[in-house]
Design a protein around this motif. Structure first.
Motif, PDB file in Angstrom:
ATOM      1  N   LEU A 174       0.794  -1.178  -0.036  1.00  0.00           N
ATOM      2  CA  LEU A 174       0.003   0.073  -0.142  1.00  0.00           C
ATOM      3  C   LEU A 174       0.924   1.270  -0.114  1.00  0.00           C
ATOM      4  O   LEU A 174       2.137   1.105   0.389  1.00  0.00           O
ATOM      5  CB  LEU A 174      -0.986  -0.054   1.271  1.00  0.00           C
ATOM      6  N   ASN A 175       0.328   2.412  -0.365  1.00  0.00           N
ATOM      7  CA  ASN A 175       1.034   3.643  -0.226  1.00  0.00           C
ATOM      8  C   ASN A 175      -0.119   4.906  -0.253  1.00  0.00           C
ATOM      9  O   ASN A 175      -0.864   4.871  -1.081  1.00  0.00           O
ATOM     10  CB  ASN A 175       1.470   3.904  -2.138  1.00  0.00           C
ATOM     11  N   ILE A 176       0.007   5.104   1.173  1.00  0.00           N
ATOM     12  CA  ILE A 176      -1.286   6.084   1.351  1.00  0.00           C
ATOM     13  C   ILE A 176      -0.510   7.332   2.111  1.00  0.00           C
ATOM     14  O   ILE A 176       0.361   7.040   3.142  1.00  0.00           O
ATOM     15  CB  ILE A 176      -2.270   5.395   2.365  1.00  0.00           C
ATOM     16  N   VAL A 177      -0.941   8.465   1.928  1.00  0.00           N
ATOM     17  CA  VAL A 177      -0.381   9.617   2.486  1.00  0.00           C
ATOM     18  C   VAL A 177      -1.543   9.977   3.435  1.00  0.00           C
ATOM     19  O   VAL A 177      -2.991  10.160   3.197  1.00  0.00           O
ATOM     20  CB  VAL A 177      -0.458  10.805   1.585  1.00  0.00           C
ATOM     21  N   VAL A 178      -1.194  10.309   4.665  1.00  0.00           N
ATOM     22  CA  VAL A 178      -1.938  10.643   5.890  1.00  0.00           C
ATOM     23  C   VAL A 178      -1.694  12.035   6.516  1.00  0.00           C
ATOM     24  O   VAL A 178      -0.634  12.292   6.760  1.00  0.00           O
ATOM     25  CB  VAL A 178      -2.107   9.455   6.845  1.00  0.00           C
ATOM     26  N   ALA A 179      -2.873  12.973   6.499  1.00  0.00           N
ATOM     27  CA  ALA A 179      -2.474  14.341   7.127  1.00  0.00           C
ATOM     28  C   ALA A 179      -3.440  14.368   8.083  1.00  0.00           C
ATOM     29  O   ALA A 179      -4.396  14.073   8.246  1.00  0.00           O
ATOM     30  CB  ALA A 179      -2.931  15.347   6.144  1.00  0.00           C
ATOM     31  N   GLY A 180      -2.812  14.947   9.336  1.00  0.00           N
ATOM     32  CA  GLY A 180      -3.477  15.207  10.408  1.00  0.00           C
ATOM     33  C   GLY A 180      -2.931  16.173  11.439  1.00  0.00           C
ATOM     34  O   GLY A 180      -1.831  16.847  11.183  1.00  0.00           O
ATOM     35  N   HIS A 181      -3.858  16.708  12.580  1.00  0.00           N
ATOM     36  CA  HIS A 181      -3.398  17.527  13.457  1.00  0.00           C
ATOM     37  C   HIS A 181      -3.282  16.665  14.851  1.00  0.00           C
ATOM     38  O   HIS A 181      -3.401  15.573  14.818  1.00  0.00           O
ATOM     39  CB  HIS A 181      -4.097  18.762  13.625  1.00  0.00           C
ATOM     40  N   GLU A 182      -3.333  17.494  15.857  1.00  0.00           N
ATOM     41  CA  GLU A 182      -3.006  16.743  17.058  1.00  0.00           C
ATOM     42  C   GLU A 182      -4.075  15.982  17.502  1.00  0.00           C
ATOM     43  O   GLU A 182      -4.155  14.955  18.079  1.00  0.00           O
ATOM     44  CB  GLU A 182      -2.736  17.930  18.062  1.00  0.00           C
ATOM     45  N   LYS A 183      -5.697  16.592  17.057  1.00  0.00           N
ATOM     46  CA  LYS A 183      -6.846  16.046  17.497  1.00  0.00           C
ATOM     47  C   LYS A 183      -7.225  14.653  16.503  1.00  0.00           C
ATOM     48  O   LYS A 183      -8.030  14.116  16.960  1.00  0.00           O
ATOM     49  CB  LYS A 183      -7.969  16.982  17.545  1.00  0.00           C
ATOM     50  N   GLY A 184      -6.629  14.709  15.625  1.00  0.00           N
ATOM     51  CA  GLY A 184      -6.990  13.581  14.568  1.00  0.00           C
ATOM     52  C   GLY A 184      -6.404  13.815  13.070  1.00  0.00           C
ATOM     53  O   GLY A 184      -5.868  14.562  12.859  1.00  0.00           O
ATOM     54  N   ILE A 185      -6.946  12.686  12.294  1.00  0.00           N
ATOM     55  CA  ILE A 185      -6.484  12.602  11.018  1.00  0.00           C
ATOM     56  C   ILE A 185      -7.826  13.698  10.198  1.00  0.00           C
ATOM     57  O   ILE A 185      -8.839  13.723  10.466  1.00  0.00           O
ATOM     58  CB  ILE A 185      -6.748  11.175  10.395  1.00  0.00           C
ATOM     59  N   VAL A 186      -7.109  14.361   9.219  1.00  0.00           N
ATOM     60  CA  VAL A 186      -8.003  15.218   8.561  1.00  0.00           C
ATOM     61  C   VAL A 186      -8.143  14.872   6.689  1.00  0.00           C
ATOM     62  O   VAL A 186      -8.911  15.378   6.304  1.00  0.00           O
ATOM     63  CB  VAL A 186      -7.494  16.525   8.573  1.00  0.00           C
ATOM     64  N   MET A 187      -7.134  13.941   6.269  1.00  0.00           N
ATOM     65  CA  MET A 187      -7.123  13.649   4.981  1.00  0.00           C
ATOM     66  C   MET A 187      -6.250  12.467   4.827  1.00  0.00           C
ATOM     67  O   MET A 187      -5.296  12.218   5.497  1.00  0.00           O
ATOM     68  CB  MET A 187      -6.422  14.949   4.281  1.00  0.00           C
ATOM     69  N   VAL A 188      -6.659  11.442   3.874  1.00  0.00           N
ATOM     70  CA  VAL A 188      -6.331  10.377   3.595  1.00  0.00           C
ATOM     71  C   VAL A 188      -6.324  10.095   1.932  1.00  0.00           C
ATOM     72  O   VAL A 188      -7.113  10.654   1.517  1.00  0.00           O
ATOM     73  CB  VAL A 188      -6.873   9.056   4.124  1.00  0.00           C
ATOM     74  N   GLU A 189      -5.257   9.897   1.416  1.00  0.00           N
ATOM     75  CA  GLU A 189      -5.081   9.558  -0.103  1.00  0.00           C
ATOM     76  C   GLU A 189      -4.023   8.493  -0.421  1.00  0.00           C
ATOM     77  O   GLU A 189      -3.048   8.660   0.026  1.00  0.00           O
ATOM     78  CB  GLU A 189      -4.916  11.006  -0.697  1.00  0.00           C
ATOM     79  N   GLY A 190      -4.615   7.579  -1.172  1.00  0.00           N
ATOM     80  CA  GLY A 190      -3.402   6.323  -1.538  1.00  0.00           C
ATOM     81  C   GLY A 190      -4.257   5.370  -2.018  1.00  0.00           C
ATOM     82  O   GLY A 190      -5.599   5.320  -2.387  1.00  0.00           O
ATOM     83  N   GLY A 191      -3.457   4.271  -2.367  1.00  0.00           N
ATOM     84  CA  GLY A 191      -4.014   2.961  -3.052  1.00  0.00           C
ATOM     85  C   GLY A 191      -3.386   1.946  -2.336  1.00  0.00           C
ATOM     86  O   GLY A 191      -2.432   2.021  -1.469  1.00  0.00           O
ATOM     87  N   ALA A 192      -3.976   0.635  -2.462  1.00  0.00           N
ATOM     88  CA  ALA A 192      -3.490  -0.493  -2.075  1.00  0.00           C
ATOM     89  C   ALA A 192      -3.610  -1.603  -2.975  1.00  0.00           C
ATOM     90  O   ALA A 192      -4.434  -1.396  -4.054  1.00  0.00           O
ATOM     91  CB  ALA A 192      -4.265  -0.761  -0.546  1.00  0.00           C
ATOM     92  N   ARG A 193      -3.057  -2.773  -2.657  1.00  0.00           N
ATOM     93  CA  ARG A 193      -3.263  -3.975  -3.420  1.00  0.00           C
ATOM     94  C   ARG A 193      -3.947  -4.927  -2.783  1.00  0.00           C
ATOM     95  O   ARG A 193      -3.524  -6.052  -2.221  1.00  0.00           O
ATOM     96  CB  ARG A 193      -1.729  -4.680  -3.785  1.00  0.00           C
ATOM     97  N   PHE A 194      -5.477  -4.763  -3.007  1.00  0.00           N
ATOM     98  CA  PHE A 194      -6.467  -5.760  -2.289  1.00  0.00           C
ATOM     99  C   PHE A 194      -5.971  -5.998  -0.818  1.00  0.00           C
ATOM    100  O   PHE A 194      -5.969  -6.966  -0.176  1.00  0.00           O
ATOM    101  CB  PHE A 194      -6.188  -7.124  -3.061  1.00  0.00           C
TER     102      PHE A 194
END
Length: 708
Positions: A174-194
């Protein structure tokens, strides 16, 4: 004042430098991770933009060729013109997590520019652009106060890898970008192989934990050099005007029971127009009333969901809108499908091409070629609007990239299916989740085209509304639910697992339990959609469209490619002229023979095999005399392959002149006597003839027929 803060992050040094460059921007930071360096600047206009009801934020991301020690191609030899798709997608990656964190009512124009100054070919600059945008905003006077950071998560042999290098990503499932601040995740973008949902969920929170040191680094920089923030007054909504507009809430509530999108929106506009006329509002009050009406609409939709458990169209939280699928809808395309879910309808068309149709990508990491493409078009008629047609927007490029990421894991390799594949999604109607409809329609059109995809892929968009302890997770959200909700969570995949994921969260944070339930609900919806799709077309069609090109592959030893091409390209040109095929020769020795005519492909394949075969000592060949000389004749036994018949090997009897036996253009039967180390071939006509009577064995008959 120059200030540098740095940490060791996942085994590599990360530093933020302020005050060294671009000091006339409101905020500018140099971000360095190993030897990859990105400059990010943030600039705010001096005055508010009047009469705007949106955040006037623009984000640009540019990769400079010098960052990789390259000079740009093209006539102008500079980075000019439209940004590449990759640059646009990275700009969106920066924009999405920061946009929701600006205060309501902020109406000054803000421009963020991320410029890649150096790349080390292993550490990706995209997450540095996200970090740099946050840091530049945090230290500036722009009203942005919550730092965010981003990290990339990979998984190799069951082990999590934070910020995997480019070489590691080739092995990662998998290849996923995760963006967030102290309180939690705000964005996810990526792909995976099943990858199973529970593994994806674990990876998101592993990445979120890993990015927290970068948040502390930004705080340290802000404490040292941060400027005083601009104070933003909340949008003016006079209590008297709010009270007057309250009388129209029952009409709005009634309008929101209209299930169809366009009639519902039309009725809401009529109610607003009625309010403006009856209350005699001036221009300033009209602008204020628009904001108040939007807030009323949002509250009514959320109240209906969270308190009454009802959605606008009457569905339950897990219900999927009615689905219809159809394949083979266009007569001359290679593959086509229409996928309709509620009021969202997509026409997906697959076209098969050859390697000549591959897309050339000229990036910082060098040239590459792309043989699978998904393009997404969003014409104005799909939402009942009138607009000028322009090039693809950033949104269209982003949605196409998401669908491409979702479908790519099931697309066969070049060795399995040597075609360039292009899928085009034409959005015919849109009321939410058109990118996921593109995934579903694209999967069906690939199978309709006979592309041997591994599995069917479907996608679904999930929504979320939270107020206090009340939580509603909505499957297959409509456009209004997206606008009024707290999360847009798109998940695509097969029955086995996830292939693509995209999430944008508009609130401070979402718990792991909520995301887990959203993923479970998304899987249930995805399986339901796959059932509907497979009822129409369960597997790829066994044959290609008669209008698609046919490709045969002949494997040739790389050292024999020269034989196939021939002097000045004579051999290959001759094969093409005689068969009408197109031939593409790979450096690996794979020869692609392309035509719509199966017989022509077969004939050309045989000719390619013939000219690239090994010359066998002792074997008979019928050759053509190309040149006569005093000491013998040059005979072409295969296209472009010559051998010498010495005068002594022309006949059993003594030959005075070569021309007594042969003429240029004659066809002659010869036997190979020897192939030298230098490639020179010795031929014999004499060894191919029947022996003379005195050398013939007793009872042996003379072979009839001409020998030359």
């Amino acid at each position: 004042m120059e200030k540098e803060v740095k940490i060791e992050w996942q085994g590599r040094p990360l530093s933020l430098i302020y005050g060294k460059v671009a000091n006339q921007a409101n905020g500018a930071v140099l971000v360095r991770y190993a030897d990859t360096v990105v400059l990010v600047s943030a600039v705010m206009s001096q005055e508010d933009i009047p009469d705007v009801d949106f955040l006037p934020l623009t984000v640009e991301y540019q990769e400079m060729a010098y960052a990789a020690g390259k000079i740009p191609g093209g006539f102008f030899k500079r980075e000019i013109g439209r940004p590449s798709d990759h640059e646009i997608l990275t700009a969106r990656l920066v924009d999405r997590p920061i946009r929701p964190l600006f205060p309501e009512g902020f109406a000054r124009e803000v421009q963020i520019i991320a410029t890649v100054l150096s790349v080390d070919q292993e550490n990706e600059p995209d997450i540095l652009a996200v970090i740099g945008a946050s840091a530049a905003l945090i230290v500036s006077d722009i009203p942005f106060s919550i730092p965010i950071a981003a990290a990339r998560i990979g998984r190799i042999n069951g082990e999590w890898v934070i910020n995997p290098t480019r070489s590691q990503l080739e092995e990662s499932e998998l290849n996923i970008v995760v963006a967030g601040h102290e309180k939690g995740i705000v964005m996810v973008e990526g792909g995976a192989r099943f990858v199973p949902e529970e593994v994806v969920l674990e990876g998101l929170f592993v990445a979120h934990e890993a990015l927290k040191p970068v948040l502390e680094l930004q705080k340290e920089l802000q404490q040292a050099v941060g400027k005083e923030k601009l104070v933003v007054a909340p949008p003016e909504r006079p209590a008297e005007l709010v009270e007057k507009l309250q009388r129209y809430v029952p009409l709005m509530e009634e309008a929101l029971t209209i299930a169809e999108k366009l009639p519902r929106h039309k009725r809401l506009k009529e109610i607003f127009k009625q309010a403006v006329e009856e209350l005699g509002l001036d221009e300033t009050a009209v602008l204020q009333a628009k904001g108040i009406f939007k807030e009323f609409e949002k509250q009514l939709i959320r109240q209906k969901v969270l308190q009454e458990g009802k959605r606008i169209d009457g569905r339950g939280f897990k219900d999927i809108r009615p689905i219809t699928c159809e394949v083979g809808v266009l007569p001359r395309t290679h593959g086509s499908a229409i996928f309709k879910r509620g009021e969202t309808q997509v026409l997906a068309v697959t076209t098969l091409g050859t390697s000549a149709d591959e897309q050339k990508i000229d990036a910082l990491y060098g040239e590459s070629f792309k043989s699978f493409m998904v393009h997404y078009n969003f014409p104005p008629y799909c939402v009942g609007e009138v607009k000028r047609l322009r090039g693809p927007s950033r949104r269209e490029i982003g949605h196409g990239a998401l669908a491409e990421r979702a479908l790519k894991p099931v697309v066969p390799t070049e060795e399995e299916f040597p075609y360039t594949i292009r899928v085009v999604s034409e959005v015919l109607e849109s009321n939410g989740s058109s990118s996921m409809a593109t995934v579903c329609g694209g999967s069906l059109s690939l199978m309709d085209a006979g592309v041997p995809v591994k599995k069917a892929v479907a996608g679904i968009a999930m929504g979320l509304m939270i107020e206090g302890d009340k939580v509603a997770i909505l499957s297959d959200i409509m456009g209004d639910e997206d606008h009024c909700g707290d999360m847009d969570f798109k998940v695509a995949g097969t029955r086995e697992g996830v292939t693509a994921i995209q999430m944008d969260i508009k609130i401070e944070g979402v718990s792991k339990e909520i995301l887990q339930q959203a993923l479970v609900q998304a899987r249930e919806g995805r399986l339901f959609i796959l059932d509907k799709m497979e009822a129409v077309l369960a597997k790829p069609k066994p044959t290609l469209s008669p209008y698609a090109p046919r490709i045969a592959i002949v494997d040739v030893e790389p050292e024999k490619i020269a034989n196939l091409i021939g002097p000045g390209g004579r051999v290959i040109k001759d094969i093409i002229a005689k068969t009408g095929v197109t031939i593409d020769i790979k450096e690996t020795g794979k020869v692609h023979i392309i035509s719509h005519d199966d017989e022509a492909i077969q004939k050309a394949s045989e000719m390619v095999k013939q000219v690239t075969q090994d010359i066998e000592v002792g074997r008979l060949y019928i050759g053509k005399v190309k040149k006569l000389m005093d000491f013998g004749a040059l005979v072409e036994i295969l296209p472009g392959i010559m051998g010498l018949v010495h005068i002594s090997e022309l006949d059993h009897r003594r030959v005075r002149k070569v021309s007594d036996i042969l003429k240029e253009g004659d066809e002659v039967l010869v036997r190979v006597l020897e192939v030298g180390d230098d490639g020179k071939i010795k031929l014999s006509r004499k060894a191919a003839l029947s022996p003379p009577p005195h050398l013939r064995k007793k009872g042996e008959k003379i072979r009839k027929g001409k020998s030359s």
